[in-house]
Design an enzyme around this catalytic site. Structure first.
Site, PDB file in Angstrom:
ATOM      1  N   ASP A  15      38.461  39.371  35.403  1.00  0.00           N
ATOM      2  CA  ASP A  15      38.718  40.206  34.229  1.00  0.00           C
ATOM      3  C   ASP A  15      39.814  39.660  33.329  1.00  0.00           C
ATOM      4  O   ASP A  15      40.550  40.416  32.687  1.00  0.00           O
ATOM      5  CB  ASP A  15      39.067  41.661  34.647  1.00  0.00           C
ATOM      6  CG  ASP A  15      38.012  42.249  35.553  1.00  0.00           C
ATOM      7  OD1 ASP A  15      36.826  42.006  35.293  1.00  0.00           O
ATOM      8  OD2 ASP A  15      38.375  42.928  36.537  1.00  0.00           O
ATOM      9  N   LYS A  18      37.363  35.980  30.216  1.00  0.00           N
ATOM     10  CA  LYS A  18      36.649  34.693  30.128  1.00  0.00           C
ATOM     11  C   LYS A  18      35.479  34.760  29.152  1.00  0.00           C
ATOM     12  O   LYS A  18      35.174  33.791  28.466  1.00  0.00           O
ATOM     13  CB  LYS A  18      36.103  34.287  31.509  1.00  0.00           C
ATOM     14  CG  LYS A  18      37.177  33.970  32.522  1.00  0.00           C
ATOM     15  CD  LYS A  18      36.581  33.635  33.859  1.00  0.00           C
ATOM     16  CE  LYS A  18      35.972  34.824  34.577  1.00  0.00           C
ATOM     17  NZ  LYS A  18      36.903  35.896  34.941  1.00  0.00           N
ATOM     18  N   GLY A  42      31.311  40.916  34.940  1.00  0.00           N
ATOM     19  CA  GLY A  42      31.077  41.664  33.705  1.00  0.00           C
ATOM     20  C   GLY A  42      31.832  40.946  32.608  1.00  0.00           C
ATOM     21  O   GLY A  42      33.041  41.044  32.523  1.00  0.00           O
ATOM     22  N   HIS A  43      31.123  40.153  31.820  1.00  0.00           N
ATOM     23  CA  HIS A  43      31.782  39.366  30.777  1.00  0.00           C
ATOM     24  C   HIS A  43      31.508  40.003  29.420  1.00  0.00           C
ATOM     25  O   HIS A  43      30.364  40.101  28.997  1.00  0.00           O
ATOM     26  CB  HIS A  43      31.277  37.920  30.823  1.00  0.00           C
ATOM     27  CG  HIS A  43      31.670  37.210  32.090  1.00  0.00           C
ATOM     28  ND1 HIS A  43      30.949  36.185  32.639  1.00  0.00           N
ATOM     29  CD2 HIS A  43      32.727  37.395  32.918  1.00  0.00           C
ATOM     30  CE1 HIS A  43      31.555  35.769  33.749  1.00  0.00           C
ATOM     31  NE2 HIS A  43      32.625  36.490  33.929  1.00  0.00           N
ATOM     32  N   GLN A 224      34.676  35.672  38.088  1.00  0.00           N
ATOM     33  CA  GLN A 224      35.821  36.166  38.859  1.00  0.00           C
ATOM     34  C   GLN A 224      37.035  35.249  38.641  1.00  0.00           C
ATOM     35  O   GLN A 224      37.116  34.602  37.611  1.00  0.00           O
ATOM     36  CB  GLN A 224      35.478  36.307  40.355  1.00  0.00           C
ATOM     37  CG  GLN A 224      34.469  37.413  40.650  1.00  0.00           C
ATOM     38  CD  GLN A 224      33.018  36.990  40.494  1.00  0.00           C
ATOM     39  OE1 GLN A 224      32.641  35.899  40.883  1.00  0.00           O
ATOM     40  NE2 GLN A 224      32.198  37.849  39.934  1.00  0.00           N
TER      41      GLN A 224
HETATM   42  P1  IMP Z   1      31.995  41.669  45.339  1.00  0.00           P
HETATM   43  O1  IMP Z   1      32.086  40.389  44.569  1.00  0.00           O
HETATM   44  O2  IMP Z   1      31.127  42.705  44.690  1.00  0.00           O
HETATM   45  O3  IMP Z   1      31.645  41.441  46.774  1.00  0.00           O
HETATM   46  O4  IMP Z   1      33.467  42.327  45.367  1.00  0.00           O
HETATM   47  C1  IMP Z   1      34.557  41.716  46.059  1.00  0.00           C
HETATM   48  C2  IMP Z   1      35.860  41.889  45.291  1.00  0.00           C
HETATM   49  O5  IMP Z   1      35.797  41.126  44.104  1.00  0.00           O
HETATM   50  C3  IMP Z   1      36.130  43.327  44.853  1.00  0.00           C
HETATM   51  O6  IMP Z   1      37.536  43.543  44.856  1.00  0.00           O
HETATM   52  C4  IMP Z   1      35.635  43.357  43.420  1.00  0.00           C
HETATM   53  O7  IMP Z   1      36.269  44.353  42.651  1.00  0.00           O
HETATM   54  C5  IMP Z   1      36.028  41.971  42.981  1.00  0.00           C
HETATM   55  N1  IMP Z   1      35.195  41.471  41.886  1.00  0.00           N
HETATM   56  C6  IMP Z   1      33.948  40.988  41.949  1.00  0.00           C
HETATM   57  N2  IMP Z   1      33.522  40.591  40.735  1.00  0.00           N
HETATM   58  C7  IMP Z   1      34.536  40.814  39.893  1.00  0.00           C
HETATM   59  C8  IMP Z   1      34.715  40.571  38.494  1.00  0.00           C
HETATM   60  O8  IMP Z   1      33.856  40.051  37.779  1.00  0.00           O
HETATM   61  N3  IMP Z   1      35.924  40.946  37.990  1.00  0.00           N
HETATM   62  C9  IMP Z   1      36.908  41.477  38.756  1.00  0.00           C
HETATM   63  N4  IMP Z   1      36.792  41.705  40.051  1.00  0.00           N
HETATM   64  C10 IMP Z   1      35.612  41.371  40.618  1.00  0.00           C
END
Ligand code: IMP
Length: 424
Positions: A15, A18, A42-43, A224
């Site tokens: 977040d 990017k 989520g971009h 991420q």
């Molecule tokens: P997962 O990727 O859904 O397995 O989530 C694992 C961790 O990564 C959690 O803390 C999510 O909130 C975080 N996370 C996954 N994708 C994003 C992203 O695009 N932005 C911020 N945090 C993310």
């Protein structure tokens, strides 16, 4: 940089903004490739006041170049079709420029169900995942039982999908969770989406190599951030992929000589979603003020993001690991009204000053940030596009970060729009 490839990575907990940075830079590249992660990302891209949130599609999709979804990505066909249709409805159908790696992994309807079951079983220690099935899909990949992009072209796909779901139903049963009906509506929807995206399947790594042979240029897009990296992040409160430059090499299919300039995206403060230690986290009232001003709610899940001051220990960790040569500093305008701005430059752990991120989570949870406090600028910088016009205190904040990291801020975000950017 004009003749080099470019990698854009998040250097915090995701977040960082990017999407906007990639959208601003993608125009001069022949192709943009997503390298890892899935619909957990989520971009957000704002063009002409219109906001588009992308999950699986590369953030360069609003430009004419090709868009590739690489081998390192986990693709939910239903989510991808929904995103394609949404863009098409807005008049920007991406299908003709989109390619899907034949080696990417497919998220099946069992994966989100497993994600939910595993999270529930963890109780208070839950990771706080996006529940998009990301971890279970990557688990299938390394267990060598996953379905891949190439399988979208296999006439046996329906039978193989149902067999995979039946196998996962045994695990769901052990966790006391509802099984996924192998012949239910969700599976039919998945198969219909799979048929829709099958024509997009290609050997994207070979395509990239051909492009490199012809002297073309590619922008590799990380999802991420480094602190969520499976190896170098705050494990186990991380995502399940390599979010750094290593993930770009394996996930896109570039070799190390082709990486090009590595740019890191750093938000002017810090946020994280989900569980896990966060040394510079603010108290609830101050966090709420920053959250409201910065619109810090998950672009994928809508969850409120945890907010804190800039943590340069974490950012330096990411800069060094990834060989970052320049940063994009985003959302600087959100700090406009702050009277003073603390920046974490080291941690204190058991009376000792440290400047690296401890592996042991209980250590990171105990680590106290050591701050240097800089004066705020108490003026609006919204939309400023020339660095020399920033207030002196704002320039000093940027210069402080550049000095501490030893690299320049080449892009500075002063608002959500493409044009609200200082390019240096
Ligand atoms: P997962 O990727 O859904 O397995 O989530 C694992 C961790 O990564 C959690 O803390 C999510 O909130 C975080 N996370 C996954 N994708 C994003 C992203 O695009 N932005 C911020 N945090 C993310």
């Amino acid at each position: 940089m004009s003749e080099r490839n470019l990698v854009v990575l998040g250097l915090q907990w995701g977040d960082e903004g990017k999407g906007k940075v990639i959208d601003c830079l993608a125009g001069t590249f022949d192709a943009v490739v997503r390298c890892q992660g899935g619909a957990n990302a989520g971009h957000t891209v704002v063009v002409g006041g219109h906001k588009t949130v992308l999950h699986l599609l590369p953030s360069g999709v609003l430009h004419p170049g090709k868009c590739l979804i690489g081998a390192g990505v986990v693709v939910d066909p239903v989510a991808l079709v929904a995103e394609i249709d949404e863009l098409a409805a807005g008049g920007a159908d991406p299908s003709t420029k989109l390619m899907l790696s034949d080696r990417c992994q497919l998220v099946t309807p069992a994966h989100p169900a497993l994600d939910r079951a595993f999270e529930r079983a963890k109780g208070k220690g839950k990771v706080g995942t996006t529940l998009r099935g990301i971890g279970p899909c990557y688990a299938d990949k390394v267990a060598r039982i996953g379905l891949r992009g190439a399988d979208l072209l296999d006439p046996e796909l329906p039978a193989r999908l149902r067999a995979s779901i039946r196998a996962h139903n045994r695990t769901l049963d052990q966790y006391g969770a509802k099984p996924v009906d192998p012949h239910g509506a969700a599976v039919e929807r998945w198969l219909a989406a799979a048929r829709r995206i099958a024509p997009l399947v290609a050997d994207t790594a070979a395509w990239i190599q051909d492009l490199m042979d012809k002297g073309g240029r590619i922008l590799s897009e990380g999802a991420q951030g480094t602190m969520l990296d499976i190896d170098h992040g705050t494990y186990p409160y991380v995502t399940s992929s390599s979010t750094g430059v290593g993930g770009v090499i394996t996930g896109a299919g570039l070799n190390h000589r082709q990486v090009g300039l590595v740019a890191g995206v750093v938000k002017a403060y810090t946020t994280r979603v989900g569980g896990g230690p966060f040394p510079t986290e603010l108290d609830p009232a101050r966090a709420e003020a920053l959250r409201q001003r910065g619109g810090e709610f998950g672009a994928t899940t809508g969850r409120p993001r945890r907010c804190g001051w800039l943590d340069l220990v974490a950012v330096r960790h990411a800069v060094r690991l990834n060989g970052v040569e320049a940063i994009a500093l985003t959302k600087l305008d959100i700090l406009d009204p702050e009277p003073e701005i603390p920046v974490c430059v080291a941690y204190e752990l058991d009376g000792k000053r440290i400047d690296t991120v401890p592996a042991q989570l209980s250590d990171l949870a105990r680590a106290k940030p050591i701050y240097e406090t800089l004066p705020g600028w108490n003026a609006s910088i919204r939309g400023v596009s020339d660095r020399s016009r920033l207030p002196a205190a704002c320039e000093a904040y940027i210069a402080f970060i550049e000095r501490r990291l030893g690299i320049p801020a080449r892009w500075i975000g002063t608002g959500p729009g493409r044009e609200e950017t200082i390019v240096g």
